[in-house]
Write an enzyme that holds these catalytic residues in place. Sequence first.
Site, short mmCIF file in Angstrom:
data_model
loop_
_atom_site.label_atom_id
_atom_site.label_comp_id
_atom_site.label_asym_id
_atom_site.label_seq_id
_atom_site.Cartn_x
_atom_site.Cartn_y
_atom_site.Cartn_z
N GLY A 77 0.93 -1.61 0.15
CA GLY A 77 0.10 -0.06 0.20
C GLY A 77 0.50 1.58 -0.40
O GLY A 77 1.81 1.43 -1.05
N TRP A 115 1.31 5.79 0.76
CA TRP A 115 -0.09 6.87 -0.19
C TRP A 115 -0.15 6.65 -1.51
O TRP A 115 -1.01 7.12 -2.07
CB TRP A 115 1.06 8.24 0.53
CG TRP A 115 0.05 9.26 0.60
CD1 TRP A 115 -0.17 10.11 -0.81
CD2 TRP A 115 -1.34 10.01 1.18
NE1 TRP A 115 -0.73 11.16 -0.96
CE2 TRP A 115 -1.63 10.64 -0.24
CE3 TRP A 115 -2.38 9.53 1.74
CZ2 TRP A 115 -2.55 11.71 0.91
CZ3 TRP A 115 -2.87 10.48 2.48
CH2 TRP A 115 -3.60 11.77 1.72
N ASN A 116 0.61 6.71 -1.80
CA ASN A 116 1.25 6.86 -3.59
C ASN A 116 0.29 5.65 -4.37
O ASN A 116 -0.01 6.02 -5.66
CB ASN A 116 2.26 6.72 -4.08
CG ASN A 116 3.47 7.67 -3.45
OD1 ASN A 116 2.79 9.13 -3.87
ND2 ASN A 116 4.58 8.04 -4.14
N GLU A 130 -4.42 3.42 3.09
CA GLU A 130 -5.07 4.44 2.90
C GLU A 130 -5.68 5.29 2.39
O GLU A 130 -5.37 5.95 1.28
CB GLU A 130 -3.30 5.29 2.66
CG GLU A 130 -2.30 5.06 4.10
CD GLU A 130 -0.57 5.47 4.41
OE1 GLU A 130 -1.31 7.21 3.95
OE2 GLU A 130 -0.05 5.17 4.16
N TRP A 158 8.57 6.18 11.23
CA TRP A 158 9.18 6.60 9.49
C TRP A 158 9.82 7.35 9.54
O TRP A 158 9.84 8.59 9.77
CB TRP A 158 7.51 6.61 9.67
CG TRP A 158 7.68 6.79 7.79
CD1 TRP A 158 7.61 8.47 7.19
CD2 TRP A 158 7.70 6.42 6.62
NE1 TRP A 158 7.87 8.28 5.77
CE2 TRP A 158 7.52 6.86 5.37
CE3 TRP A 158 7.68 4.50 6.75
CZ2 TRP A 158 7.95 6.20 4.19
CZ3 TRP A 158 6.91 3.93 5.63
CH2 TRP A 158 7.40 5.00 4.54
#
Length: 484
Positions: free
Chosen positions: A107, A109-110, A150, A368
Amino acid sequence: MNLKCFFAFTLLTVGINIVKARDKLVLCYYGTWATYRPSLGKFDVENIDPNLCTHLVYSFVGINTQGTVISLDPYLDLPDNWGRDNFAKFNALKIGTPNLKTLLAVGGWNEGSAKYSRMVASSILRRNFITSAIKMMQDYGFDGLNLDWEYPNRRDTVNGPADIQNFVQLVKELRTEFDKYGFELSAAVAAVEAVAVQAYDIPGISKYLDHIGLMTYDLYGPWDPVTGHNSPLHKGEGDGNIPREQLYTVDVALDYWIKNGCPPEKIILGLPLYGHTFTLVNADENGLRAPSSGTGIAGPYTSTNGIIGYNEFCVKLQRETWNVRYDSLAQVPYAVQNRNWVSYDDTGSLTAKVQYGLGKNIGGIMVWSIETDDFRNVCGKGKFPLLNAINKALGINITTTTTTTTTTTPTVSTTTKAPNTPSESVCKSEGPTADPMDCTSFYICTVDPSGKFIPHKFKCPSNLYWDKNNLYCNYPELVECNVK
C-alpha cells in the site's frame, strides 16, 4: 522457469549484548526509494543496522486490478533480468540477527484507496490478494505482512462506508491463512479520530491483527493555513481553548484508540524521523499557529518542499543560523529562520513520546522511516541517533563487538518473466537517464552479460519531473524539459 539465486558476500557480523527491561517492538519502516537519492542521502539495504529494530518493514509493494500483490519496482526488488534483488538482501539481514522479523508492506499513500476498496469488496480478489501475498513472503523469506491502505472509506474509495467491514473481512481471512504458516499480520492506521472514525471498526480489526501501528505524525503540516507541529505529544503553545477531543496530538490519538477497543499492548506508536517545513506569511509572526502561505524549504536528498529528513535538517542547524525553540507543553522543538518555519523531532522529544506510550502499556514503537535518521553520522552524534534514543527510552541497551565473517544467503526461488521494457536504445550508459517521451518518468539502465543495455522505467512521485542535471525527481519549475 525457476531460477535459483546463490550469492555470497562478506558480512560484518556484530556480536550483540542486548539487555531488555521491557519486551517491546521496534518496528522500522525502510523506504526503498532512498536508494535513488543523491550523495549522502543514498540509503541501501547495506546501510540498515538490524540491531536497532525488532521488525524491519520493506516499503512498499502494491496490487494490480486482480488484487494480486506485485512489486512496484521489479528492478530493485527482484533478481529477474539482472535486477538488484533487494528482497533477498533485505531478508539476509536476519542471518546475523536471528530474532529479527521482516515484514512486507503493501500500500502506501501513492497507491491510493480505489484498488484496495475494490479488492476487499470481492471474495475472489481477496483470495487473489491472500494467496499472492503468501507466495511472495514464502519465495523471498518475509515473516509477515504490513497493511498500509490509506485509507478505507477515504480519498478515492470506490465502495465508501462498505470499506469498513470489508477491511475487517480481509484481516479475518488473512489471519486464518497466516496462522497456517506462522506469518505475522500488522497494519498502519490513521491515528486521529477525525479520520479513524470514518475508516475502521477498531474492535473488528484489533481481533485479528498482531499489532497496529498508529501513524501519529503528519498531524499538522504545510497543508494547514497556520504552522503546527508534525507530531505534538500534548496540546501546545497557541492551541488556546481548542477542546481536547479536537486536538491532533499523540496523547489524544492514543487515548481514542484504546477507549474504542484496541488493546494497548497491540498498539505500536508511530514516531517521525523527519520534519515539516512551512513558509511564514510574516517573519515577525513566527510562533505556533502563525499564518503560513504553504510549503517551506526542501532537503537536498528528499527534494520535496514541505518535508525535511532529520539527516538533512541537523546539518542546517549546524551550518546556518536558526532560532531553535522548544514547546514545553507539546514537548517538541521547532525552528525559525526569517520566513522559514520547521517542525521536527529530536532525541528529547522522541524519548518523551516513548515514555508516555510506555505509561499506557503500548506494545512498542514504529518509526517512519530509518533512511531519514542521521545514518551516516554527518552531524556527529553517532549513527542513527534518533533510533538509538528510542531504543534507550524503551530500556534496550545495545553494546556491540565487531568480527568479520563470510556467509551465504539462503537459496531463493523465483520465476523469470519477460521484461516489460522499451527498446534499449534509450540507454547510452549505465545508470539513470531521462525518458525522451515523458517528463514525469525516467529509466535506470543496466547491462546484461552480453553487453546489451536493459532499460527499467520508473515514475516520479506525483507532480514531480525528472531532473536530468541533478539526477533526481524535482519540482517542474526547477527542471528543464522540452517534451511536448
